[in-house]
Design a protein around this motif. Sequence first.
Motif: not given
Length: 67
Positions: A13-18
């Motif tokens: 989720g963090i990778v996609i969000f960033l």
Amino acid sequence: MPPRARRAVAALGIVIFLAVYVWAAIFIADRLPDAAWIDAIYFILVGTLWGVPLLPLLKWAEGGRKD
């Protein structure tokens, strides 16, 4: 959900969000007026506020553990 799976989901989720956040920041920056002070304010805000939406996700990933 086991803690390991929770952390894996949060990491994804963090990778996609960033990725989306960086794309949006660049997209908006291209449409700002050409003034150095506007660019400075914008990039200071964008560069520091990216972590705020991630705080609930990180808290969830840790499972609300008590220290």
